[in-house]
Scaffold this motif. Structure first.
Motif, PDB file in Angstrom:
ATOM      1  N   LYS A  25      -9.295  62.473 -38.207  1.00 24.79           N
ATOM      2  CA  LYS A  25      -8.926  61.063 -38.054  1.00 24.79           C
ATOM      3  C   LYS A  25     -10.177  60.185 -38.001  1.00 24.79           C
ATOM      4  O   LYS A  25     -10.251  59.145 -38.658  1.00 24.79           O
ATOM      5  CB  LYS A  25      -8.100  60.901 -36.782  1.00 24.79           C
ATOM      6  N   LEU A  26     -11.172  60.621 -37.233  1.00 24.63           N
ATOM      7  CA  LEU A  26     -12.413  59.850 -37.117  1.00 24.63           C
ATOM      8  C   LEU A  26     -13.159  59.775 -38.444  1.00 24.63           C
ATOM      9  O   LEU A  26     -13.628  58.700 -38.847  1.00 24.63           O
ATOM     10  CB  LEU A  26     -13.302  60.473 -36.041  1.00 24.63           C
ATOM     11  N   GLY A  31     -14.715  56.865 -43.257  1.00 26.54           N
ATOM     12  CA  GLY A  31     -14.736  56.825 -44.720  1.00 26.54           C
ATOM     13  C   GLY A  31     -14.049  55.594 -45.267  1.00 26.54           C
ATOM     14  O   GLY A  31     -14.513  54.978 -46.230  1.00 26.54           O
ATOM     15  N   PHE A  32     -12.929  55.216 -44.639  1.00 25.80           N
ATOM     16  CA  PHE A  32     -12.228  54.004 -45.063  1.00 25.80           C
ATOM     17  C   PHE A  32     -13.115  52.782 -44.858  1.00 25.80           C
ATOM     18  O   PHE A  32     -13.223  51.925 -45.744  1.00 25.80           O
ATOM     19  CB  PHE A  32     -10.924  53.841 -44.279  1.00 25.80           C
ATOM     20  N   ALA A  64      -8.605  54.181 -49.832  1.00 29.03           N
ATOM     21  CA  ALA A  64      -7.183  54.449 -49.617  1.00 29.03           C
ATOM     22  C   ALA A  64      -6.944  55.907 -49.236  1.00 29.03           C
ATOM     23  O   ALA A  64      -6.124  56.203 -48.349  1.00 29.03           O
ATOM     24  CB  ALA A  64      -6.391  54.094 -50.872  1.00 29.03           C
ATOM     25  N   ARG A  65      -7.650  56.821 -49.861  1.00 32.42           N
ATOM     26  CA  ARG A  65      -7.490  58.246 -49.533  1.00 32.42           C
ATOM     27  C   ARG A  65      -7.985  58.549 -48.117  1.00 32.42           C
ATOM     28  O   ARG A  65      -7.373  59.321 -47.386  1.00 32.42           O
ATOM     29  CB  ARG A  65      -8.222  59.104 -50.558  1.00 32.42           C
ATOM     30  N   LEU A  69      -5.782  59.977 -44.968  1.00 33.60           N
ATOM     31  CA  LEU A  69      -6.195  61.119 -44.143  1.00 33.60           C
ATOM     32  C   LEU A  69      -6.152  60.753 -42.664  1.00 33.60           C
ATOM     33  O   LEU A  69      -5.625  61.518 -41.845  1.00 33.60           O
ATOM     34  CB  LEU A  69      -7.597  61.579 -44.539  1.00 33.60           C
ATOM     35  N   ALA A  70      -6.685  59.597 -42.314  1.00 41.07           N
ATOM     36  CA  ALA A  70      -6.694  59.167 -40.917  1.00 41.07           C
ATOM     37  C   ALA A  70      -5.274  58.949 -40.400  1.00 41.07           C
ATOM     38  O   ALA A  70      -4.949  59.345 -39.276  1.00 41.07           O
ATOM     39  CB  ALA A  70      -7.517  57.894 -40.766  1.00 41.07           C
ATOM     40  N   ALA A  71      -4.424  58.343 -41.211  1.00 42.72           N
ATOM     41  CA  ALA A  71      -3.053  58.081 -40.780  1.00 42.72           C
ATOM     42  C   ALA A  71      -2.266  59.369 -40.570  1.00 42.72           C
ATOM     43  O   ALA A  71      -1.551  59.530 -39.578  1.00 42.72           O
ATOM     44  CB  ALA A  71      -2.345  57.192 -41.809  1.00 42.72           C
TER      45      ALA A  71
END
Length: 104
Positions: A25-26, A31-32, A64-65, A69-71
């Motif tokens: 998540k982190l 990355g986002f 977006a990817r 991943l975080a979501a």
């Protein structure tokens, strides 16, 4: 265990799943943040690279990817904690309330 320098009031260490999903998540959020800023700098024209607009589009796709991943990591962490709570303290509380209703 005060003699050994250990405090018995400490919480148990987190599970491997919590550590891995929390890290994912982190990393996803970082990355986002980075890819979204790169995308903005390319699309605003701050980073001029001879009209190659595909770099801004690629950075947007990466952002977006990473957000996905975080979501998903956050969703799995929350779902795991909810199931653990539902099968533990919530079930015990409902059993106590149910026993109190039977006494009346």
């Amino acid at each position: 265990d005060e003699k050994n320098g250990r405090n018995s009031n400490l919480a148990p260490p987190p599970s491997l799943w919590n550590v891995c999903l929390g890290t994912a998540k982190l990393v996803g959020l970082a990355g986002f943040w980075a890819a979204d800023n790169v995308s903005y700098l390319y699309s605003s024209g701050f980073w001029l690279d001879g009209g190659k607009r595909w770099r801004a589009r690629d950075a947007t796709v990466v952002a977006a990817r990473c957000y996905f991943l975080a979501a998903m990591s956050g969703l799995l962490l929350n779902l795991k904690e909810f199931v653990k709570f539902r099968n533990g303290p919530l079930r015990e509380a409902l059993l106590v309330v149910d026993d109190d209703d039977d006494d009346d």
